[in-house]
Design a protein around this motif. Structure first.
Motif, PDB file in Angstrom:
ATOM      1  N   PRO A  36       0.838  -1.201   0.000  1.00 36.28           N
ATOM      2  CA  PRO A  36       0.000   0.000   0.000  1.00 36.28           C
ATOM      3  C   PRO A  36       0.879   1.260   0.000  1.00 36.28           C
ATOM      4  CG  PRO A  36      -0.881  -1.602   1.534  1.00 36.28           C
ATOM      5  CD  PRO A  36       0.466  -2.130   1.073  1.00 36.28           C
ATOM      6  N   GLY A  37       0.504   2.197  -0.861  1.00 36.95           N
ATOM      7  CA  GLY A  37       1.287   3.420  -1.022  1.00 36.95           C
ATOM      8  C   GLY A  37       2.215   3.365  -2.219  1.00 36.95           C
ATOM      9  N   GLU A  38       2.401   2.204  -2.795  1.00 40.40           N
ATOM     10  CA  GLU A  38       3.307   2.026  -3.925  1.00 40.40           C
ATOM     11  C   GLU A  38       2.735   2.587  -5.226  1.00 40.40           C
ATOM     12  OE1 GLU A  38       5.410  -1.768  -6.165  1.00 40.40           O
ATOM     13  OE2 GLU A  38       4.769  -1.980  -4.083  1.00 40.40           O
ATOM     14  N   ARG A  39       1.422   2.530  -5.393  1.00 40.09           N
ATOM     15  CA  ARG A  39       0.784   3.033  -6.614  1.00 40.09           C
ATOM     16  C   ARG A  39       0.296   4.456  -6.365  1.00 40.09           C
ATOM     17  NH1 ARG A  39      -2.065  -1.827  -9.760  1.00 40.09           N
ATOM     18  NH2 ARG A  39      -0.219  -3.122  -9.869  1.00 40.09           N
ATOM     19  N   ASP A  44      -4.087   3.010  -1.676  1.00 41.79           N
ATOM     20  CA  ASP A  44      -4.570   1.970  -0.760  1.00 41.79           C
ATOM     21  C   ASP A  44      -4.605   0.586  -1.410  1.00 41.79           C
ATOM     22  OD1 ASP A  44      -6.541   2.978  -2.426  1.00 41.79           O
ATOM     23  OD2 ASP A  44      -8.132   2.781  -0.965  1.00 41.79           O
ATOM     24  N   PHE A  45      -4.125   0.456  -2.660  1.00 43.71           N
ATOM     25  CA  PHE A  45      -4.084  -0.828  -3.344  1.00 43.71           C
ATOM     26  C   PHE A  45      -2.956  -1.687  -2.772  1.00 43.71           C
ATOM     27  CE2 PHE A  45      -2.533  -3.672  -6.664  1.00 43.71           C
ATOM     28  CZ  PHE A  45      -3.701  -4.282  -7.079  1.00 43.71           C
ATOM     29  N   CYS A  47      -1.759  -5.353  -0.224  1.00 49.57           N
ATOM     30  CA  CYS A  47      -2.099  -5.953   1.069  1.00 49.57           C
ATOM     31  C   CYS A  47      -0.944  -5.944   2.054  1.00 49.57           C
ATOM     32  CB  CYS A  47      -2.644  -7.359   0.889  1.00 49.57           C
ATOM     33  SG  CYS A  47      -1.404  -8.598   0.576  1.00 49.57           S
ATOM     34  N   GLY A  48       0.221  -5.466   1.675  1.00 50.99           N
ATOM     35  CA  GLY A  48       1.321  -5.368   2.620  1.00 50.99           C
ATOM     36  C   GLY A  48       2.082  -6.656   2.839  1.00 50.99           C
ATOM     37  N   LEU A  49       1.941  -7.622   1.942  1.00 50.23           N
ATOM     38  CA  LEU A  49       2.658  -8.882   2.075  1.00 50.23           C
ATOM     39  C   LEU A  49       4.158  -8.647   2.203  1.00 50.23           C
ATOM     40  CD1 LEU A  49       2.915 -11.988   1.906  1.00 50.23           C
ATOM     41  CD2 LEU A  49       2.991 -11.728  -0.570  1.00 50.23           C
ATOM     42  N   LEU A  50       4.693  -7.782   1.384  1.00 53.65           N
ATOM     43  CA  LEU A  50       6.141  -7.563   1.414  1.00 53.65           C
ATOM     44  C   LEU A  50       6.606  -6.972   2.734  1.00 53.65           C
ATOM     45  CD1 LEU A  50       6.794  -6.308  -2.222  1.00 53.65           C
ATOM     46  CD2 LEU A  50       7.151  -8.590  -1.261  1.00 53.65           C
ATOM     47  N   ASP A  51       5.763  -6.188   3.396  1.00 54.27           N
ATOM     48  CA  ASP A  51       6.125  -5.662   4.709  1.00 54.27           C
ATOM     49  C   ASP A  51       6.210  -6.782   5.735  1.00 54.27           C
ATOM     50  OD1 ASP A  51       6.117  -3.100   3.683  1.00 54.27           O
ATOM     51  OD2 ASP A  51       4.062  -2.703   4.296  1.00 54.27           O
ATOM     52  N   LEU A  52       5.335  -7.774   5.602  1.00 60.38           N
ATOM     53  CA  LEU A  52       5.284  -8.856   6.570  1.00 60.38           C
ATOM     54  C   LEU A  52       6.323  -9.938   6.307  1.00 60.38           C
ATOM     55  CD1 LEU A  52       1.423  -9.219   6.870  1.00 60.38           C
ATOM     56  CD2 LEU A  52       2.965  -8.102   8.469  1.00 60.38           C
ATOM     57  N   VAL A  53       6.783 -10.053   5.076  1.00 61.12           N
ATOM     58  CA  VAL A  53       7.744 -11.096   4.731  1.00 61.12           C
ATOM     59  C   VAL A  53       9.025 -10.957   5.540  1.00 61.12           C
ATOM     60  CG1 VAL A  53       9.254 -11.911   2.879  1.00 61.12           C
ATOM     61  CG2 VAL A  53       6.839 -11.591   2.452  1.00 61.12           C
TER      62      VAL A  53
END
Length: 120
Positions: A36-39, A44-45, A47-53
């Protein structure tokens, strides 16, 4: 046919295409791996998977990822798929996401598995 992701030119010199089920799989991966925040026009597009990885693996991490992914899939792809089940497991240093869904356009049921390593 739908446009392939990532965008590329095929051997005929035209925009590469994918069949509908593979295109939907591509959209699911884009959603799960967009922070989220990348686009710019859709902050808000994702899910934040990369933050959690990069968090230490745990039951809490798997639960947080499951809630985040389910919410994003329903919000952004709810007109394309109907999620039947989503399981997120964290074992040692691997996150495993198993998604079973119905393609609304065709009625086809699919199961996709996405795996990624987690920092310890």
């Amino acid at each position: 046919m739908d446009i392939a992701f990532p965008f590329r030119i095929d051997a005929r010199g035209r925009t590469a295409d994918r069949d509908h089920p593979d295109h939907v799989r591509d959209m699911i991966e884009q959603l799960l791996f967009t922070t989220p925040g990348e686009r710019v026009n859709r902050p808000d597009f994702g899910c934040g998977l990369l933050d959690l990885v990069f968090e230490p693996d745990s039951v809490e991490l798997a639960a947080a990822l499951q809630v985040s992914a389910e919410g994003a899939l329903h919000r952004w792809l709810g007109d394309v798929i109907a999620v039947d089940s989503l399981q997120v497991t964290a074992q040692e240093s691997t996150l495993r996401i198993e998604l079973r869904y119905l393609l609304l356009a065709t009625g086809q049921v699919r199961t996709d598995v996405i795996e990624g390593s987690v920092a310890r």
